[in-house]
Write an enzyme that holds these catalytic residues in place. Structure first.
Site, PDB file in Angstrom:
ATOM      1  N   SER A 225      -9.233   2.749   3.671  1.00 34.92           N
ATOM      2  CA  SER A 225      -8.296   3.381   2.767  1.00 34.92           C
ATOM      3  C   SER A 225      -7.449   2.395   1.960  1.00 34.92           C
ATOM      4  CB  SER A 225      -7.362   4.303   3.566  1.00 34.92           C
ATOM      5  OG  SER A 225      -6.576   3.575   4.481  1.00 34.92           O
TER       6      SER A 225
ATOM      7  N   SER B 274      -9.769   0.596   7.809  1.00 44.85           N
ATOM      8  CA  SER B 274      -9.218   0.628   6.450  1.00 44.85           C
ATOM      9  C   SER B 274      -8.746  -0.704   5.911  1.00 44.85           C
ATOM     10  CB  SER B 274      -8.072   1.641   6.380  1.00 44.85           C
ATOM     11  OG  SER B 274      -8.567   2.945   6.542  1.00 44.85           O
TER      12      SER B 274
ATOM     13  N   LYS C  19       0.844  -1.193   0.000  1.00 43.93           N
ATOM     14  CA  LYS C  19       0.000   0.000   0.000  1.00 43.93           C
ATOM     15  C   LYS C  19       0.880   1.243   0.000  1.00 43.93           C
ATOM     16  CE  LYS C  19      -3.682   2.114   2.841  1.00 43.93           C
ATOM     17  NZ  LYS C  19      -4.520   1.932   4.048  1.00 43.93           N
TER      18      LYS C  19
END
Length: 474
Positions: free
Chosen positions: A153, A177, A77
């Protein structure tokens, strides 16, 4: 011989590693399968925003890979741990030029396990939203319905896994997230206990609310990856004792009879979509059928504590952006960040030290209250989300509607933030589908540090009601 797309999609990370270890395929062949899948689907999804394929090809061909997942393709990520020689942009222009000089410890643990990182995944700016629609890179789309969000997220990570580009991908969770995109995309997503995965060399992240791990198709992948990642680092502000035995072993065995509470409450909104509420009831019934003691009970979660958590997050955003301003010698201006980021920054700058401490105290008080509830129960079942995945652009509104943003935000994600505050392990498990063909995740929460118990129950549920065969058609 090269692995076919069908065979690549049929294996999780543990399965691919076994093929590579048996020399049925090479790391280079596994990587090429992932890259081919990405080339075909990422233009539709916008899940991967940084291409590191040539670097990955050199690693896969080098012959030096070792570890339990040697040669398995992986994605990082674009927020949190650093990868040497690449920027960690956090989907913000403010960080676009910050090229890392060294791997973060978490990245080093992944690479030491033999994972081959070939890209970075999309995230909202600074990870602040439960949808992935950054101005810098554009929205990530849900493989189940390209008009809908993949969540956030860790939306890029979840879209890539759900689309079969990789079997598991790095993710992080400061308010849901990992669990939110897992629920949107039909994946398993576990947020570990506070202190389980180090954020070194960075700080604790949002007052200790944030932590890193992965989203995955299989429970065993998540368990093994937490065995790999759960290594405390010198100077960590929090530390959780290692499990008595590997998480992978716990995931493979059914738990003893558990005391399970369930609720169809929405902790931060007026209620759940009926299909999400029904998914909770069905999950509770499944657990009872598996021999567990199940009863309805509501944990003592109050909205004032959730508001206090928002103040801690805003203050953290302000501190981060003020550090950028100090480093470059000029203040942050509103045209440099997105409206949600700017609103959080302004709110954070107005929070004084006494209010910040009061907010932390409220968060800690919630942790103690919920821990009391878990004296009577081993597991809590509740909805992950208030509804299935919402359309892209829904939260901001069209035209943009700042006044209604918070209402839509908490209607979508009413139940994930509390367990970042308490620090407990919590997982979204893809046990249901909506009538419209969208995944519905159900959230399972355990006591602090009892990640192993959560893996054991999740593994039992996966064997009883497998979801691996449910794949988006794309």
């Amino acid at each position: 011989m090269a692995i076919s797309e069908h065979d690549y999609l049929a294996h999780d990370a543990v399965g691919l590693a076994a093929l590579i270890a048996a020399r049925e395929i090479t790391p280079a062949e596994a990587l090429e399968a992932a890259l081919a899948r990405a080339a075909k689907l990422n233009p539709k999804l916008n899940a991967i925003t940084m291409d590191l394929s040539e670097r990955a090809r050199r690693e896969a061909a080098g012959g030096a890979l070792s570890g339990p997942l040697a040669g398995v393709p992986f994605l990082l990520k674009d927020l949190g741990p650093d990868l040497a020689g690449t920027p960690t942009t956090c989907s913000s222009r403010l960080y676009a030029g910050d090229v890392a000089k060294a791997d973060s410890p978490l990245t080093a643990l992944y690479r030491g396990a033999g994972l081959v990182i070939f890209g970075k995944t999309n995230t909202p700016e600074l990870g602040l939203e439960p949808v992935t629609e950054p101005a810098m890179f554009g929205p990530t789309r849900n493989p189940w319905d390209l008009a809908r969000t993949s969540g956030g997220s860790s939306g890029g990570a979840a879209a890539a896994v759900a689309a079969g580009i990789v079997p598991a991908a790095h993710a992080s969770d400061g308010g849901g997230s990992i669990r939110i995109p897992a629920a949107c995309c039909g994946l398993f997503g576990l947020k570990p206990s506070r202190g389980r995965v180090s954020s070194a060399p960075k700080d604790e992240g949002w007052g200790g609310f944030s932590c890193g791990h992965v989203v995955s198709w299989s429970v065993r992948d998540s368990a093994l990856l937490l065995d790999i990642a759960g290594q405390p680092q010198p100077g960590d502000p929090y530390w959780t004792a290692p499990p008595a035995r590997p998480f992978a072993a716990s995931a493979a065995e059914d738990p003893a009879r558990l005391r399970i509470a369930f609720t169809t409450e929405a902790f931060a909104s007026s209620g759940l979509d009926p299909e999400c509420a029904q998914a909770v009831l069905d999950a509770a019934r499944l657990c009872a059928d598996l021999g567990h003691h199940v009863e309805e009970a509501n944990p003592p979660i109050d909205r004032a504590s959730l508001a206090a958590a928002g103040q801690v997050i805003s203050a953290s955003v302000a501190a981060d952006l003020d550090a950028v301003a100090a480093r470059r010698g000029r203040p942050i201006s509103p045209d440099e960040v997105e409206p949600v980021t700017w609103a959080s920054y302004e709110r954070g700058r107005a929070i004084g030290a006494p209010l910040y401490i009061q907010s932390l105290r409220a968060a800690h008080a919630l942790g103690r209250a919920v821990a009391g509830f878990f004296q009577d129960y081993d597991i809590l079942i509740c909805a992950t989300l208030g509804s299935p995945a919402v359309p892209i652009g829904h939260l901001m509104g069209d035209p943009p509607d700042a006044d209604g943003y918070a209402r839509r935000l908490f209607a979508f994600m009413p139940n994930t933030q509390p367990f970042n505050i308490t620090g407990q392990p919590a997982a979204s498990i893809p046990l249901a589908m909506s009538r419209g063909g969208l995944p519905i995740g159900v959230q399972f929460v355990a006591r602090q540090a009892e990640d192993a118990r959560l893996f054991s129950l999740a593994g039992q549920l996966e064997r009883a009601a497998p979801w691996a065969g449910r794949r988006p058609s794309l």
